[in-house]
Write a protein that holds these residues in place. Structure first.
Motif, PDB file in Angstrom:
ATOM      1  N   GLU A   1      -0.517  17.350   7.567  1.00 24.29           N
ATOM      2  CA  GLU A   1       0.827  17.047   7.062  1.00 24.29           C
ATOM      3  C   GLU A   1       1.702  16.402   8.132  1.00 24.29           C
ATOM      4  OE1 GLU A   1       2.353  20.591   5.284  1.00 24.29           O
ATOM      5  OE2 GLU A   1       1.003  20.478   3.572  1.00 24.29           O
ATOM      6  N   LEU A   2       1.618  16.906   9.370  1.00 25.81           N
ATOM      7  CA  LEU A   2       2.387  16.292  10.453  1.00 25.81           C
ATOM      8  C   LEU A   2       1.840  14.910  10.777  1.00 25.81           C
ATOM      9  CD1 LEU A   2       4.515  16.249  12.646  1.00 25.81           C
ATOM     10  CD2 LEU A   2       2.981  17.616  14.101  1.00 25.81           C
ATOM     11  N   ALA A   3       0.511  14.793  10.777  1.00 25.79           N
ATOM     12  CA  ALA A   3      -0.111  13.503  11.078  1.00 25.79           C
ATOM     13  C   ALA A   3       0.306  12.440  10.062  1.00 25.79           C
ATOM     14  CB  ALA A   3      -1.630  13.643  11.102  1.00 25.79           C
ATOM     15  N   ALA A   4       0.391  12.810   8.784  1.00 21.66           N
ATOM     16  CA  ALA A   4       0.796  11.850   7.757  1.00 21.66           C
ATOM     17  C   ALA A   4       2.192  11.281   8.057  1.00 21.66           C
ATOM     18  CB  ALA A   4       0.772  12.518   6.382  1.00 21.66           C
ATOM     19  N   ARG A   5       3.073  12.135   8.499  1.00 18.88           N
ATOM     20  CA  ARG A   5       4.428  11.658   8.835  1.00 18.88           C
ATOM     21  C   ARG A   5       4.407  10.783  10.090  1.00 18.88           C
ATOM     22  NH1 ARG A   5       7.964  13.704   5.451  1.00 18.88           N
ATOM     23  NH2 ARG A   5       7.406  15.596   4.276  1.00 18.88           N
ATOM     24  N   LEU A   6       3.548  11.124  11.042  1.00 17.28           N
ATOM     25  CA  LEU A   6       3.436  10.308  12.252  1.00 17.28           C
ATOM     26  C   LEU A   6       2.818   8.945  11.944  1.00 17.28           C
ATOM     27  CD1 LEU A   6       2.238  13.047  14.787  1.00 17.28           C
ATOM     28  CD2 LEU A   6       4.492  11.937  14.703  1.00 17.28           C
ATOM     29  N   ILE A   7       1.910   8.910  10.970  1.00 17.48           N
ATOM     30  CA  ILE A   7       1.337   7.629  10.537  1.00 17.48           C
ATOM     31  C   ILE A   7       2.452   6.727   9.992  1.00 17.48           C
ATOM     32  CG2 ILE A   7      -0.173   6.502   8.842  1.00 17.48           C
ATOM     33  CD1 ILE A   7      -1.768   7.843  11.011  1.00 17.48           C
ATOM     34  N   ILE A   8       3.316   7.300   9.179  1.00 20.39           N
ATOM     35  CA  ILE A   8       4.443   6.536   8.629  1.00 20.39           C
ATOM     36  C   ILE A   8       5.344   6.050   9.768  1.00 20.39           C
ATOM     37  CG2 ILE A   8       6.510   6.667   7.182  1.00 20.39           C
ATOM     38  CD1 ILE A   8       4.936   8.754   5.493  1.00 20.39           C
ATOM     39  N   ASP A   9       5.634   6.951  10.716  1.00 24.66           N
ATOM     40  CA  ASP A   9       6.495   6.595  11.844  1.00 24.66           C
ATOM     41  C   ASP A   9       5.882   5.515  12.729  1.00 24.66           C
ATOM     42  OD1 ASP A   9       8.302   8.469  10.964  1.00 24.66           O
ATOM     43  OD2 ASP A   9       7.704  10.017  12.406  1.00 24.66           O
ATOM     44  N   SER A  10       4.544   5.406  12.727  1.00 17.21           N
ATOM     45  CA  SER A  10       3.891   4.394  13.561  1.00 17.21           C
ATOM     46  C   SER A  10       4.251   2.976  13.125  1.00 17.21           C
ATOM     47  CB  SER A  10       2.369   4.569  13.512  1.00 17.21           C
ATOM     48  OG  SER A  10       1.835   4.117  12.267  1.00 17.21           O
ATOM     49  N   GLY A  11       4.634   2.825  11.856  1.00 18.42           N
ATOM     50  CA  GLY A  11       4.968   1.503  11.330  1.00 18.42           C
ATOM     51  C   GLY A  11       3.802   0.770  10.714  1.00 18.42           C
ATOM     52  N   LEU A  12       2.575   1.302  10.864  1.00 13.90           N
ATOM     53  CA  LEU A  12       1.411   0.607  10.326  1.00 13.90           C
ATOM     54  C   LEU A  12       1.450   0.472   8.804  1.00 13.90           C
ATOM     55  CD1 LEU A  12      -1.334  -0.733  10.929  1.00 13.90           C
ATOM     56  CD2 LEU A  12      -2.394   1.520  10.618  1.00 13.90           C
ATOM     57  N   PRO A  13       1.803   1.529   8.051  1.00 13.78           N
ATOM     58  CA  PRO A  13       1.848   1.352   6.586  1.00 13.78           C
ATOM     59  C   PRO A  13       2.768   0.205   6.159  1.00 13.78           C
ATOM     60  CG  PRO A  13       1.934   3.675   7.137  1.00 13.78           C
ATOM     61  CD  PRO A  13       2.082   2.932   8.436  1.00 13.78           C
ATOM     62  N   GLY A  14       3.920   0.081   6.796  1.00 12.06           N
ATOM     63  CA  GLY A  14       4.833  -1.007   6.463  1.00 12.06           C
ATOM     64  C   GLY A  14       4.253  -2.369   6.784  1.00 12.06           C
ATOM     65  N   LEU A  15       3.498  -2.460   7.885  1.00 11.58           N
ATOM     66  CA  LEU A  15       2.912  -3.744   8.289  1.00 11.58           C
ATOM     67  C   LEU A  15       1.870  -4.234   7.298  1.00 11.58           C
ATOM     68  CD1 LEU A  15       2.437  -3.252  12.147  1.00 11.58           C
ATOM     69  CD2 LEU A  15       4.089  -4.738  11.007  1.00 11.58           C
ATOM     70  N   VAL A  16       1.181  -3.310   6.614  1.00 13.00           N
ATOM     71  CA  VAL A  16       0.103  -3.695   5.693  1.00 13.00           C
ATOM     72  C   VAL A  16       0.444  -3.351   4.244  1.00 13.00           C
ATOM     73  CG1 VAL A  16      -1.695  -3.592   7.442  1.00 13.00           C
ATOM     74  CG2 VAL A  16      -1.123  -1.524   6.151  1.00 13.00           C
ATOM     75  N   SER A  17       1.734  -3.126   3.993  1.00 12.25           N
ATOM     76  CA  SER A  17       2.247  -2.932   2.630  1.00 12.25           C
ATOM     77  C   SER A  17       1.646  -1.715   1.928  1.00 12.25           C
ATOM     78  CB  SER A  17       2.002  -4.195   1.780  1.00 12.25           C
ATOM     79  OG  SER A  17       2.614  -5.316   2.366  1.00 12.25           O
ATOM     80  N   VAL A  18       1.523  -0.619   2.652  1.00 14.55           N
ATOM     81  CA  VAL A  18       1.111   0.651   2.047  1.00 14.55           C
ATOM     82  C   VAL A  18       2.360   1.521   1.923  1.00 14.55           C
ATOM     83  CG1 VAL A  18      -0.226   2.770   2.352  1.00 14.55           C
ATOM     84  CG2 VAL A  18      -1.225   0.557   2.980  1.00 14.55           C
ATOM     85  N   PRO A  19       2.771   1.895   0.696  1.00 14.81           N
ATOM     86  CA  PRO A  19       3.972   2.726   0.526  1.00 14.81           C
ATOM     87  C   PRO A  19       3.829   4.065   1.234  1.00 14.81           C
ATOM     88  CG  PRO A  19       3.220   1.832  -1.590  1.00 14.81           C
ATOM     89  CD  PRO A  19       2.135   1.559  -0.598  1.00 14.81           C
ATOM     90  N   ALA A  20       4.922   4.556   1.766  1.00 15.90           N
ATOM     91  CA  ALA A  20       4.901   5.820   2.501  1.00 15.90           C
ATOM     92  C   ALA A  20       4.391   6.965   1.631  1.00 15.90           C
ATOM     93  CB  ALA A  20       6.288   6.139   3.039  1.00 15.90           C
ATOM     94  N   TRP A  21       4.712   6.944   0.342  1.00 15.71           N
ATOM     95  CA  TRP A  21       4.289   8.041  -0.528  1.00 15.71           C
ATOM     96  C   TRP A  21       2.774   8.151  -0.608  1.00 15.71           C
ATOM     97  CZ3 TRP A  21       1.100   7.515  -4.670  1.00 15.71           C
ATOM     98  CH2 TRP A  21       1.015   6.261  -5.289  1.00 15.71           C
ATOM     99  N   ARG A  22       2.067   7.019  -0.485  1.00  9.78           N
ATOM    100  CA  ARG A  22       0.599   7.061  -0.526  1.00  9.78           C
ATOM    101  C   ARG A  22       0.046   7.832   0.670  1.00  9.78           C
ATOM    102  NH1 ARG A  22      -2.378   3.668  -3.872  1.00  9.78           N
ATOM    103  NH2 ARG A  22      -4.041   3.631  -2.319  1.00  9.78           N
ATOM    104  N   VAL A  23       0.675   7.650   1.828  1.00 12.52           N
ATOM    105  CA  VAL A  23       0.231   8.368   3.024  1.00 12.52           C
ATOM    106  C   VAL A  23       0.491   9.869   2.869  1.00 12.52           C
ATOM    107  CG1 VAL A  23       0.445   8.543   5.528  1.00 12.52           C
ATOM    108  CG2 VAL A  23       0.765   6.326   4.414  1.00 12.52           C
ATOM    109  N   LEU A  24       1.685  10.222   2.380  1.00 12.57           N
ATOM    110  CA  LEU A  24       2.026  11.639   2.196  1.00 12.57           C
ATOM    111  C   LEU A  24       1.135  12.291   1.141  1.00 12.57           C
ATOM    112  CD1 LEU A  24       5.936  11.390   2.262  1.00 12.57           C
ATOM    113  CD2 LEU A  24       4.432  12.223   4.082  1.00 12.57           C
ATOM    114  N   ALA A  25       0.898  11.585   0.043  1.00 14.58           N
ATOM    115  CA  ALA A  25       0.039  12.135  -1.018  1.00 14.58           C
ATOM    116  C   ALA A  25      -1.396  12.296  -0.526  1.00 14.58           C
ATOM    117  CB  ALA A  25       0.082  11.232  -2.245  1.00 14.58           C
ATOM    118  N   THR A  26      -1.848  11.363   0.300  1.00 15.92           N
ATOM    119  CA  THR A  26      -3.186  11.471   0.893  1.00 15.92           C
ATOM    120  C   THR A  26      -3.303  12.749   1.714  1.00 15.92           C
ATOM    121  OG1 THR A  26      -3.566   9.078   0.954  1.00 15.92           O
ATOM    122  CG2 THR A  26      -4.782  10.427   2.544  1.00 15.92           C
ATOM    123  N   GLY A  27      -2.256  13.046   2.470  1.00 19.43           N
ATOM    124  CA  GLY A  27      -2.258  14.276   3.259  1.00 19.43           C
ATOM    125  C   GLY A  27      -2.396  15.512   2.392  1.00 19.43           C
TER     126      GLY A  27
END
Length: 320
Positions: free
Chosen positions: A224-250
């Protein structure tokens, strides 16, 4: 002149497997290595055994001991102690084939400007049924790979990595999370440059269920913490992955860990949490796979898979 690679081996209570890991590094072809063993406060015979073997291993192997501060601190300390421009990581219960470093270094040399390379692998642990990683196609798409990484469809274990030290020493492994630290590091690195595959299987890995992956509560908090850190890294935004997809994956990964641990109620609750993040998860194949595994006894799902393989003519080990 041979390429030079610093190899960092974190170890905790792996006295039985550490010697084989070290020896697999010393047998690497066409590469000069320094081996940095970081003993993370082992309580078994790791320290005495390693010190006894230092003379046999030679001056290229160095042993350091730290208090039990987890593997991220161990790897980071190894990076700080390293002297070569390339760094690689090997878990103390994994093994490299003799051409592992050579093939990774070749990719880095042939592609100036990239920050690392990673190999394919095979599992050697009896507890894990999967035999091969199936991440790579003939054509490697960096953007697609980054998208898949964001939702845990493509992960790179540290034992498979060779990295430019200048890139990784400015980021380091996040010491706040005892698990999924590799997921976070790779996401952060991919915002800085490319990491390319060798498409060769040169690592033999174990993934015992009694490791971090098997410590349910600890692992779920890390996810759960890693998912938020992934979002904070900026990578999802760079490749057009919505933040909710990362959180739901977690949340789905937490549900799957609950399934492995036999915590069905907790697993169902995590599935419901994933729906709360975004109801679109119900159209994901992963959601239904985890749900079915939670609701149907393991013996029944095994029987269903066997029937499906027989129906569709699939060999054992092939994906359905």
């Amino acid at each position: 002149m041979k390429s030079q690679v610093s190899v960092i081996i974190p170890s905790y209570n792996r006295a039985d497997t550490l010697p084989k890991a070290v020896e697999s590094v010393l047998l690497q072809s066409s590469v000069e290595v320094e081996v940095i063993i970081i003993d993370d406060g082992s309580t078994d015979s790791t320290e005495s055994d390693a010190k006894e073997l230092l003379d046999f291993w030679g001056s290229s192997v160095k042993y350091f001991r730290q208090p039990n501060l987890e593997r991220s601190r161990a790897r980071n300390n190894g990076i700080r102690l390293s002297k070569f421009n390339l760094v690689a990581f090997l878990d103390s219960d994994d093994i490299w084939l003799p051409n592992h470093l050579e093939t990774c270094v070749e990719i880095i040399t042939q592609n100036p400007g990239i920050i690392g390379a990673f190999s394919d692998f095979e599992y050697i642990d009896r507890q894990i049924k999967q035999n091969r990683s199936k991440l790579h196609k003939t054509h490697f798409d960096s953007v697609e790979f980054s998208k898949r990484l964001c939702v845990m469809d493509a992960l790179i274990h540290p034992s498979r990595l060779v990295l430019d030290r200048s890139a990784v020493e400015n980021i380091l492994f996040d010491e706040r999370i005892p698990g999924c630290e590799d997921w976070v590091l790779i996401a952060q690195l991919l915002t800085k440059g490319q990491i390319l595959p060798t498409n060769k299987s040169t690592v033999l890995m174990r993934q015992s269920l009694d490791g971090t992956f098997g410590q349910t509560d600890k692992f779920k908090k890390s996810v759960e913490l890693a998912a938020r850190l992934i979002i904070d890294s900026g990578l999802p935004g760079l490749v057009s992955v919505p933040a909710w997809r990362v959180l739901a994956t977690g949340k789905l990964q937490c549900a799957y860990v609950d399934y492995l641990a036999g915590n069905k109620l907790s697993g169902v609750l995590n599935l419901l949490e994933s729906i709360r993040v975004n109801a679109k998860v119900v159209i994901w194949r992963r959601f239904w796979i985890v749900l079915i595994r939670l609701l149907i006894p393991k013996r029944a799902t095994t029987t269903l898979r066997k029937l499906a393989r027989k129906q569709y003519g699939l060999a054992k080990g092939n994906s359905l």
